[in-house]
Enzyme design. Structure first.
Site, PDB file in Angstrom:
ATOM      1  N   ILE A  85       0.892  -1.158   0.165  1.00  0.00           N
ATOM      2  CA  ILE A  85      -0.168  -0.052   0.067  1.00  0.00           C
ATOM      3  C   ILE A  85       1.016   1.481   0.024  1.00  0.00           C
ATOM      4  O   ILE A  85       0.973   2.039   0.959  1.00  0.00           O
ATOM      5  CB  ILE A  85      -0.941   0.007   1.148  1.00  0.00           C
ATOM      6  CG1 ILE A  85      -0.400  -0.134   2.444  1.00  0.00           C
ATOM      7  CG2 ILE A  85      -2.075  -1.283   1.083  1.00  0.00           C
ATOM      8  CD1 ILE A  85      -1.097   0.304   3.687  1.00  0.00           C
ATOM      9  N   PRO A  86       1.469   1.684  -1.021  1.00  0.00           N
ATOM     10  CA  PRO A  86       2.376   2.705  -1.201  1.00  0.00           C
ATOM     11  C   PRO A  86       1.710   4.096  -1.029  1.00  0.00           C
ATOM     12  O   PRO A  86       0.644   4.078  -1.421  1.00  0.00           O
ATOM     13  CB  PRO A  86       3.025   2.709  -2.383  1.00  0.00           C
ATOM     14  CG  PRO A  86       2.102   1.699  -3.406  1.00  0.00           C
ATOM     15  CD  PRO A  86       1.486   0.741  -2.410  1.00  0.00           C
ATOM     16  N   HIS A  87       2.329   4.699  -0.176  1.00  0.00           N
ATOM     17  CA  HIS A  87       1.573   6.086   0.062  1.00  0.00           C
ATOM     18  C   HIS A  87       2.642   7.116   0.419  1.00  0.00           C
ATOM     19  O   HIS A  87       4.109   6.677   0.750  1.00  0.00           O
ATOM     20  CB  HIS A  87       0.537   6.170   1.175  1.00  0.00           C
ATOM     21  CG  HIS A  87       1.166   5.436   2.577  1.00  0.00           C
ATOM     22  ND1 HIS A  87       1.222   4.089   2.783  1.00  0.00           N
ATOM     23  CD2 HIS A  87       1.582   6.038   3.589  1.00  0.00           C
ATOM     24  CE1 HIS A  87       1.586   4.021   3.958  1.00  0.00           C
ATOM     25  NE2 HIS A  87       1.805   5.106   4.430  1.00  0.00           N
ATOM     26  N   GLY A  88       2.363   8.188   0.816  1.00  0.00           N
ATOM     27  CA  GLY A  88       3.588   9.430   0.926  1.00  0.00           C
ATOM     28  C   GLY A  88       3.741   9.327   2.382  1.00  0.00           C
ATOM     29  O   GLY A  88       3.424   8.639   3.249  1.00  0.00           O
TER      30      GLY A  88
END
Lengths: 102, 152
Positions: free
Chosen positions: B65-68
């Site tokens: 779940i890539p996120h910033g």
């Protein structure tokens, strides 16, 4: 390392860097598991852990930041977001009464 | 927050036949989709890569779940998620990832979808259906919260 009596736990904080992804998912599963047990489960960025947290669940890589952000609050580090044994222990202790280490 | 935020999962943000040369490529592609649906500004992509370098966003069952980062929230325009499926797999620091759920959020608009994703990951059969989905509708149905629950 301290032993925590789960009956004192009223608020569990799941902390991650941005409070955007992994903490949201973990908080939702823990909240579901503890529905009916009168424990509040929230997710926050690791730098803004609320002072009334009874225990903080956070990724092992963020545990030091969590400890300095919330001095005196027990921190339980985990390594996997779904099905981590350390998190399972806290959930079981709250459900059945008992203790866990933090 | 804009008043009428778009649905967090826009069908245009579902790509089921993506291919990536590696983890950074896969994350960059997620960032570009979030950019295309107007959820973020360009610097968000770097923020996602930076976040991934600190702690892997792999969450199990072939899903990441890539996120910033916290700072990256400044360039989020509205809460959104994207779903990119990589049938060929992506090496994710030793794990094999087949589905990326990219996240952009400054509020809690995406919380219901992530809660549902967590439930899917706890159910090997539904997780497999997510990995094997070939139609956007199937993904939307899987991520649709099962019942109207007031939890957040």
């Amino acid at each position: 390392m301290a032993t925590i009596d789960a009956s004192t736990i009223k608020k569990i904080v799941v902390a991650c860097d941005a409070g955007m992804g992994s903490s949201v998912m973990l908080a939702s599963t823990v909240r579901k598991q503890l529905k009916s047990h009168g424990v509040e489960v929230v997710h926050t960025p690791v730098n803004s852990i609320p002072a009334d947290a009874d225990v903080v669940l956070t990724h092992a890589g963020l545990a030091d930041r969590a400890r300095s952000s919330a001095p005196g609050v027990p921190v339980v580090p985990f390594r996997v977001f779904i099905g981590d044994p350390a998190v399972a222990k806290v959930v079981e202790a709250v459900k059945k009464g008992g203790t866990f280490d933090a | 927050m804009p008043e009428a935020a778009p649905l967090p999962l826009d069908p245009r943000a579902i790509r089921l036949d993506a291919a990536a040369s590696g983890r950074e490529d896969a994350i960059t592609q997620c960032g570009r989709v979030l950019l295309e649906v107007g959820a973020v500004e360009p610097p968000y992509i770097d923020s996602m890569l930076e976040r991934e370098r600190s702690i892997s966003t792999y969450v199990g069952e072939g899903v990441a779940i890539p996120h910033g980062t916290a700072e990256g929230k400044d360039v989020v325009r509205h809460d959104a998620i994207c779903v990119l499926r990589f049938p060929g797999g992506v090496d994710w620091d030793g794990e094999r990832v087949e589905v990326c759920v990219g996240i952009a959020a400054k509020g809690d608009g995406h919380v219901r979808l992530l809660s549902e994703l967590a439930q899917i990951l706890l159910d090997p059969d539904r997780a497999r259906r997510l990995r094997e989905a070939t139609e956007a509708d199937a993904v939307l149905r899987l991520l649709q919260p099962a019942e109207e629950e007031a939890d957040s």
